[in-house]
Design a protein around this motif. Structure first.
Motif, PDB file in Angstrom:
ATOM      1  N   ILE A 187     -22.167 -40.240 -32.738  1.00 44.61           N
ATOM      2  CA  ILE A 187     -20.914 -40.706 -32.138  1.00 44.61           C
ATOM      3  C   ILE A 187     -19.860 -40.909 -33.205  1.00 44.61           C
ATOM      4  N   LEU A 188     -20.244 -41.538 -34.322  1.00 44.79           N
ATOM      5  CA  LEU A 188     -19.283 -41.771 -35.404  1.00 44.79           C
ATOM      6  C   LEU A 188     -18.795 -40.449 -35.995  1.00 44.79           C
ATOM      7  N   LEU A 189     -19.711 -39.471 -36.102  1.00 46.94           N
ATOM      8  CA  LEU A 189     -19.305 -38.161 -36.619  1.00 46.94           C
ATOM      9  C   LEU A 189     -18.285 -37.496 -35.691  1.00 46.94           C
ATOM     10  N   ALA A 208     -12.746 -36.160 -34.409  1.00 43.83           N
ATOM     11  CA  ALA A 208     -11.644 -36.261 -33.442  1.00 43.83           C
ATOM     12  C   ALA A 208     -10.399 -36.843 -34.102  1.00 43.83           C
ATOM     13  N   LEU A 209     -10.571 -37.905 -34.894  1.00 44.73           N
ATOM     14  CA  LEU A 209      -9.418 -38.488 -35.576  1.00 44.73           C
ATOM     15  C   LEU A 209      -8.815 -37.511 -36.576  1.00 44.73           C
ATOM     16  N   LEU A 210      -9.668 -36.739 -37.249  1.00 46.78           N
ATOM     17  CA  LEU A 210      -9.164 -35.755 -38.198  1.00 46.78           C
ATOM     18  C   LEU A 210      -8.340 -34.683 -37.498  1.00 46.78           C
ATOM     19  N   LEU A 241      -1.156 -27.113 -31.161  1.00 44.01           N
ATOM     20  CA  LEU A 241      -1.366 -27.387 -29.745  1.00 44.01           C
ATOM     21  C   LEU A 241      -2.849 -27.550 -29.419  1.00 44.01           C
ATOM     22  N   THR A 242      -3.679 -26.700 -29.974  1.00 40.51           N
ATOM     23  CA  THR A 242      -5.091 -26.680 -29.585  1.00 40.51           C
ATOM     24  C   THR A 242      -5.942 -27.691 -30.349  1.00 40.51           C
ATOM     25  N   LEU A 243      -5.649 -27.903 -31.620  1.00 41.43           N
ATOM     26  CA  LEU A 243      -6.509 -28.783 -32.417  1.00 41.43           C
ATOM     27  C   LEU A 243      -6.490 -30.230 -31.933  1.00 41.43           C
ATOM     28  N   PRO A 244      -5.329 -30.851 -31.647  1.00 38.18           N
ATOM     29  CA  PRO A 244      -5.380 -32.222 -31.100  1.00 38.18           C
ATOM     30  C   PRO A 244      -6.116 -32.298 -29.764  1.00 38.18           C
ATOM     31  N   THR A 245      -5.961 -31.269 -28.921  1.00 40.53           N
ATOM     32  CA  THR A 245      -6.699 -31.279 -27.651  1.00 40.53           C
ATOM     33  C   THR A 245      -8.195 -31.225 -27.902  1.00 40.53           C
ATOM     34  N   ALA A 246      -8.606 -30.385 -28.852  1.00 41.25           N
ATOM     35  CA  ALA A 246     -10.027 -30.335 -29.201  1.00 41.25           C
ATOM     36  C   ALA A 246     -10.498 -31.672 -29.767  1.00 41.25           C
ATOM     37  N   GLY A 247      -9.634 -32.341 -30.543  1.00 45.16           N
ATOM     38  CA  GLY A 247     -10.008 -33.646 -31.072  1.00 45.16           C
ATOM     39  C   GLY A 247     -10.224 -34.670 -29.972  1.00 45.16           C
ATOM     40  N   LEU A 248      -9.329 -34.717 -28.989  1.00 45.22           N
ATOM     41  CA  LEU A 248      -9.509 -35.653 -27.881  1.00 45.22           C
ATOM     42  C   LEU A 248     -10.756 -35.308 -27.074  1.00 45.22           C
ATOM     43  N   LEU A 275     -13.508 -34.004 -28.264  1.00 47.07           N
ATOM     44  CA  LEU A 275     -14.638 -34.536 -29.035  1.00 47.07           C
ATOM     45  C   LEU A 275     -14.759 -36.039 -28.851  1.00 47.07           C
ATOM     46  N   PHE A 276     -13.633 -36.724 -28.814  1.00 45.47           N
ATOM     47  CA  PHE A 276     -13.661 -38.169 -28.602  1.00 45.47           C
ATOM     48  C   PHE A 276     -14.244 -38.508 -27.228  1.00 45.47           C
ATOM     49  N   VAL A 277     -13.903 -37.710 -26.225  1.00 48.19           N
ATOM     50  CA  VAL A 277     -14.448 -37.932 -24.880  1.00 48.19           C
ATOM     51  C   VAL A 277     -15.953 -37.692 -24.876  1.00 48.19           C
ATOM     52  N   PHE A 278     -16.402 -36.647 -25.575  1.00 47.45           N
ATOM     53  CA  PHE A 278     -17.831 -36.405 -25.675  1.00 47.45           C
ATOM     54  C   PHE A 278     -18.537 -37.574 -26.365  1.00 47.45           C
TER      55      PHE A 278
END
Length: 786
Positions: free
Chosen positions: A201-203, A208-210, A246-253, A255-258
């Protein structure tokens, strides 16, 4: 947002549909299974209570069978054409019935074989008609239901009695999520699972923050580095890097949801709702990206002609609209899973519609100013500049947005929630699609600049027109899906197109057109290659003159194109017998209308065959002198000595008198007139003229020059020098040089070139000069006055 999801799935669906069509046409039809599917569809249509999803599934099954049946009809049986040709070879059966037994038996056998081969085709045709009728009935049922849904009127959101239940229901899903999280946290097993999954989860949270916070800065640095390494086409890198932002922040969020889902704290409701947040962020980022690219402050990136103030306002309103779109995505999902009551739908939906309508109206006002100077200048005070095609579309879109911005909230306020929903959000998505097309067209220009190193000239290049047309054609299915068209409607259009159309007994399908186009293009290319080979390699090595070479090359081109058309028609299997009567009827009217064109065409063929004139000839026609530059099918282009182009119809060259000064050779005669004073030695003059003519390089000695004593003129002895020149096109140069030599020789020999002299006699000078003096009156009036 259902239309948005449908639009995003359109491309994938059409690819799978095309693959399924190819597979279906090669797969044989199981008629027993088809009868079962058709019976279920007929029963569902007759009952009228089947769900829309069930009808769509039935339609998909029936459509797959229809595609197979159409493939069977188009494929046919190659033996059928052979048997029909054999039957036609026997001729028509005699009416009296008296025919040799051997011929009659053979005719019956051929007819039996033809009937056996036609039976599967007839069965497929009957099943195809049944499937087509079922599909039309299902479509009609679904459309009527959709119309009833749109026209359904709900409770008006302005009723205060609905506000309290709406507010109470608004927070219920989130209260349930909090309750589920609290219950799971108090569960010992859940907490143990959380601590076990904590490293992963921390990873995920770190990644996601990155991606959300650090990746945009890295992308900006990468863009700066790419622009420093490339000298042109940096617009391509800017666009690609903006897509990465556009795509990288969406992918980060995501990952955070996962990560949250792996924690085990979220319950059923939380798991369902939390996965909507990446979609909401994606909608916001897409809208912000479109606004930044369409209304950029940089004039090189901006795609719509607006002032800086207008662009800033447009970006602000689009960004505000993006958050409303994201909120509507959550709103639509919660309504779909049944978390909110109807009162919440009416009240909260009206609030969203009202805010969207206000923003659309204001955005429409800004777009309606496209091409207009917001800050008037001294030279052009509040004046409209010449609008480009995208600017005109932007103004039209702005006017439509203003209309929807007013009508949508009004309809929602009086209870027509579905109509307001079907107007407002498709309008927003249409504006987004329009902005995307402008960005893609700019990307096409930037890519061309990057590859070729040459910027695209908007006024001279066809690339913007071609790219814009292709992008518009590709966007039409997406636009139809946005405005409520079903995917099945688009597949139905494709099926109709694939089935072709009938003209008499002839059915012409798109495959026939494609075959015709491919074969004709191949024949055309081969013809041009043959012409190029003849013009560049074969004919220059022969003794054929230039005009003959041109005639051979042109004739080869016409013959090649004609043969390509005939072979293409034959290869496509197009039967033109049914068109013969129509073509005959039209030929009469066309013959009168195109009489001159046909006459010029035939004259062009005659010119190419007989070759009375060729390219490079000096001719005179209709009083025009010039050099033939080009002989085409309809006309001939002549360049006069004034360097002007004269287009002469070929019919004039065939029917009128034409003087060709250089046909066959460039020999020509020059006549120079000479006059000398009376008293000149004519023999000596003749010797001088002969010497000048014979010593000139351009004058032939066989036949030799001739000096002609023309006669005794009023003021001079008249001669002319007649010479045959090697190149008649140099006649003016030779004439000028000969005249110079004659003048020099006459001056040396003292020969006078006379000029006309006249004595003036005044019969009544007193009428002009007034009374004469006494001594002048005694003079003879006939005496000349000096």
């Amino acid at each position: 947002m259902t239309r948005l999801f449908a639009a995003l799935r359109a491309a994938t669906f059409f690819f799978l549909f095309a693959v399924s069509v190819v597979w279906a046409q090669a797969d044989p039809v199981d008629y027993s299974a088809w009868d079962q599917v058709a019976s279920r569809a007929e029963a569902a249509i007759e009952s009228g209570d089947a769900a829309t999803d069930a009808l769509e599934a039935l339609r998909s099954d029936v459509s797959s069978y229809r595609d197979r049946l159409l493939g069977m009809q188009n494929a046919g049986d190659p033996r059928l054409a052979t048997l029909q040709s054999q039957l036609e070879a026997l001729g028509a059966a005699p009416e009296s019935g008296s025919e040799p037994d051997e011929i009659a038996q053979r005719r019956q056998e051929l007819e039996r074989q033809i009937a056996e081969l036609q039976a599967p085709l007839l069965r497929a045709q009957e099943a195809y008609s049944r499937a087509d009728g079922l599909i039309n009935a299902i479509d009609e049922t679904i459309r009527s239901r959709e119309t009833e849904r749109l026209l359904q009127r709900d409770a008006g959101p302005l009723n205060p009695g609905l506000w309290a239940p709406a507010v109470a229901s608004l927070f219920m899903p989130f209260q349930e999520i909090v309750s589920e999280v609290t219950a799971n946290w108090n569960n010992e097993v859940r907490r143990k699972t959380l601590w076990d999954q904590m490293p992963v989860i921390l990873l995920l949270v770190g990644l996601a923050l990155l991606l959300v916070f650090r990746a945009p800065r890295l992308i900006d640095r990468l863009g700066t580095w790419l622009r420093s390494k490339t000298r042109r086409g940096t617009g391509v890198w800017s666009t690609l890097l903006s897509l990465m932002r556009l795509t990288l922040p969406t992918a980060g969020l995501l990952l955070f949801v996962f990560a949250l889902n792996m924690s085990g704290l979220l319950g059923t409701r939380g798991t369902q709702i939390i996965f909507v947040f990446p979609l909401m962020l994606f909608v916001v980022l897409v809208a912000r990206w479109l606004a930044a690219e369409t209304f950029a402050s940089d004039d090189d990136i901006n795609t719509i002609s607006l002032s800086q103030q207008g662009r800033t306002e447009a970006r602000y309103y689009v960004n505000s609209l993006s958050w409303l779109l994201a909120l509507n995505a959550m709103f639509s999902y919660l309504l779909e899973i049944g978390e909110w009551v109807d009162e919440t739908k009416a009240v909260l939906g009206f609030v969203i519609h009202l805010l969207c309508g206000l923003i659309l109206f204001r955005l429409g006002q800004i777009l309606n100013r496209t091409g207009r100077q917001i800050e008037p200048s001294a030279d052009q005070p509040d004046e409209l500049v010449q609008l480009s095609f995208p600017s005109r579309l932007a103004r039209l879109a702005g006017q439509g947005a203003m209309l929807v911005g007013v009508a949508g909230p009004v309809l929602s306020a009086i209870g027509y929630f579905n109509i307001a929903e079907a107007l407002i959000f498709p309008t927003i998505l249409t504006l987004g699609l329009f902005a995307l097309l402008l960005i893609l067209q700019r990307l096409t220009r930037d890519t061309y600049h990057l590859v070729t190193g040459t910027p695209v000239d908007e006024n001279q290049s066809l690339l913007p027109v071609v790219s814009g047309s292709l992008l518009t054609l590709i966007a039409l299915p997406v636009l139809a899906l946005i405005w409520g068209a079903r995917v099945a409607d688009l597949t139905e259009l494709w099926a109709r197109f694939q089935a072709g159309f009938s003209f008499g007994d002839t059915r012409i399908s798109p495959t026939d057109f494609l075959t015709f186009a491919v074969v004709f293009v191949i024949g055309y290319i081969l013809t041009r290659l043959l012409q190029s080979g003849l013009r560049g390699s074969v004919l220059p090595k022969t003794r054929i003159d230039k005009g003959g070479q041109t005639a051979i090359v042109s004739g080869t081109g016409y013959l090649g194109i004609f043969l390509s058309a005939i072979i293409a028609i034959t290869s496509a299997g197009i039967d033109l017998t049914a068109l013969a009567f129509v073509a005959g009827a039209l030929s009469v009217g066309i013959g009168f209308g195109l009489q001159n064109i046909v006459q010029n065409f035939v004259s062009g063929i005659i010119l190419l065959i007989e070759r009375p004139i060729s390219e490079g000839d000096w001719i005179e026609v209709n009083g025009q002198h010039g050099t033939v530059r080009d002989i085409s099918v309809r006309s001939t282009r002549i360049e006069t000595f004034d360097r002007t182009e004269v287009i002469v119809p070929n019919a004039d060259l065939v029917s009128n008198s034409v003087t060709n000064y250089t046909r066959g050779n460039t020999l020509g005669r020059l006549i120079v007139d000479v006059g000398v004073a009376y008293g000149t030695d004519t023999r000596k003059l003749e010797d001088i003229l002969y010497k000048i003519a014979r010593n000139h390089d351009m004058v032939l000695m066989n036949p030799e020059p001739f000096v002609h004593f023309k006669g005794f003129g009023a003021d001079s002895l008249d001669f002319d020098v007649r010479m045959i020149l090697r190149d008649v096109t140099k006649i003016l140069v030779v004439r000028t040089e000969v005249n110079h030599q004659i003048a020099e020789a006459f001056k040396k020999e003292g020969i006078e070139i006379p000029f006309a002299q006249r004595d003036i006699w005044l019969r009544n000078p007193e009428a002009l000069a007034g009374p004469l003096p006494v001594d002048a009156q005694s003079k003879d009036p006939e005496e000349p006055i000096s």
